[in-house]
Scaffold this active site. Sequence first.
Site, PDB file in Angstrom:
ATOM      1  N   CYS A   1     -16.111  89.192  -0.896  1.00  0.00           N
ATOM      2  CA  CYS A   1     -17.021  90.016  -1.687  1.00  0.00           C
ATOM      3  C   CYS A   1     -17.194  91.343  -0.947  1.00  0.00           C
ATOM      4  CB  CYS A   1     -18.347  89.307  -1.912  1.00  0.00           C
ATOM      5  SG  CYS A   1     -19.225  88.925  -0.383  1.00  0.00           S
ATOM      6  N   ALA A   2     -18.340  91.982  -1.073  1.00  0.00           N
ATOM      7  CA  ALA A   2     -18.522  93.307  -0.485  1.00  0.00           C
ATOM      8  C   ALA A   2     -18.535  93.287   1.039  1.00  0.00           C
ATOM      9  CB  ALA A   2     -19.816  93.929  -0.999  1.00  0.00           C
TER      10      ALA A   2
END
Length: 478
Positions: free
Chosen positions: A27-28
């Site tokens: 993810c981020a």
Amino acid sequence: MSKFTDPAKQLLEHVGGSDNISVVTHCATRMRFVLNDPKKADAEKIEEIDLVKGTFTNAGQFQVIIGNEVSSFYNEFTKIAGVSDTSKDEAKVAAKQNMNPLQRLISHLADIFTPLIPALVVGGLILGFRNVIGAIGMFGPENEQTLVDISQFWAGVHSFLWLIGEAIFHFLPVGITWAISRKMGTTQILGIVLGITLVSPQLLNAYGVAGAEDIPVWDFGFATVEMIGYQAQVIPAILAGFVLAYLEIWLRKVIPNVVSMIFVPFFALIPAVLVAHVVLGPIGWTIGTWISDVVYSGLTSAFGWLFAAIFGFAYAPLVITGLHHMTNAIDLQLMSEFNGTNLWPMIALSNIAQGSAVVAMIILNNKDEKEKQVSVPAAISCYLGVTEPAMFGINLKYVFPFVAAMIGSSIAAIISVGSDVFANSIGVGGIPGFLSIQFQDWPMFFISMAVAVIVPIALTMAFARMPWGKKAYKSLGK
């Protein structure tokens, strides 16, 4: 050889090698692993890798916090590990093999509401702004006039913004039934159509049912069905959405492919709509009203302070288990019943408290550059509503900052609930969250926010000097 090569090799070794990786994505800020045998992952050794800022397990996934460079690190890791790229949805499906039934239920709720959160946040901000310009007297001899009263421009803005607010909240069942069909892999347009049938203008608006003298009905001769809409209702939409999804899945198994395009939508949608209005709608409405009444009564009773103290203290541990996703449905139900929620402000305060505990750790570790690389971004993201880097990367690592944040959150929650602070909607779960708070409640919410900042910082620094704190934070004793 890039700077990510050696860390990637070390990570691969300590997660148990390529054979132990079922799925990996990112993810981020985090690598997300679904491991065939989670016990083979050595979290302590992984956290010793230079680029790694922490680890934790959540929703059946072993997650490794890397930071903003996670995308480049991921590319290097997959090349070295010989594992293929995969999507977050595939990772979630694979992760369910490591979940118990309760975790699967929570995962389902998260999958339903997560895609809706951006719209809900926008809606909360819009309602808050409309409240400021349309309901708060700021002009005239006795401050009895609002911006809308004295300005045609702001009156137009107030009216126009309701177009968006109504679309988000009154027609929320459409988003819910769409999200369920998306999650279940069924025909999304059918989910949308089902949702529209729950909020159609033909129906008596849900907000008008209580005061209606005559409720219209569909008359089938042998039976009648009340034509009631389910605007802003959460549980009826969830129940109807799953009925449609499972009907479609079953029909695709029994109807030949040659005619499935015609008969599957027909035999799935019509029964689902009928059942939704005859059975599930009334049942869901009753359940939703009961839940919201219990929560609201608890928070506004003489023992509201106790409920607030427990919720404020326990919310962060709920995040660890994933149970916090259940509060989305409760918040939305409270909004439907009472035009606001006194639950969500406590959630924002809990997030702020966790970020404040990290700020204390930044102060304590001011000479540790590696620690600051983890803690500074974690504190910032926590104050903006993303708590995982702070909680899993710092607070749970030392434990005492996590406890300090829980205590600060509990005290702030007591002040918030005791002052009847209400939010218009779910919003940004951190400092910007004040924009979703009803304007008249801003002063007390700011006081609650101050408590959520000051108390965790003070307690974290105090705990660090106690024997059990020093044991977790050894460098303090030097």
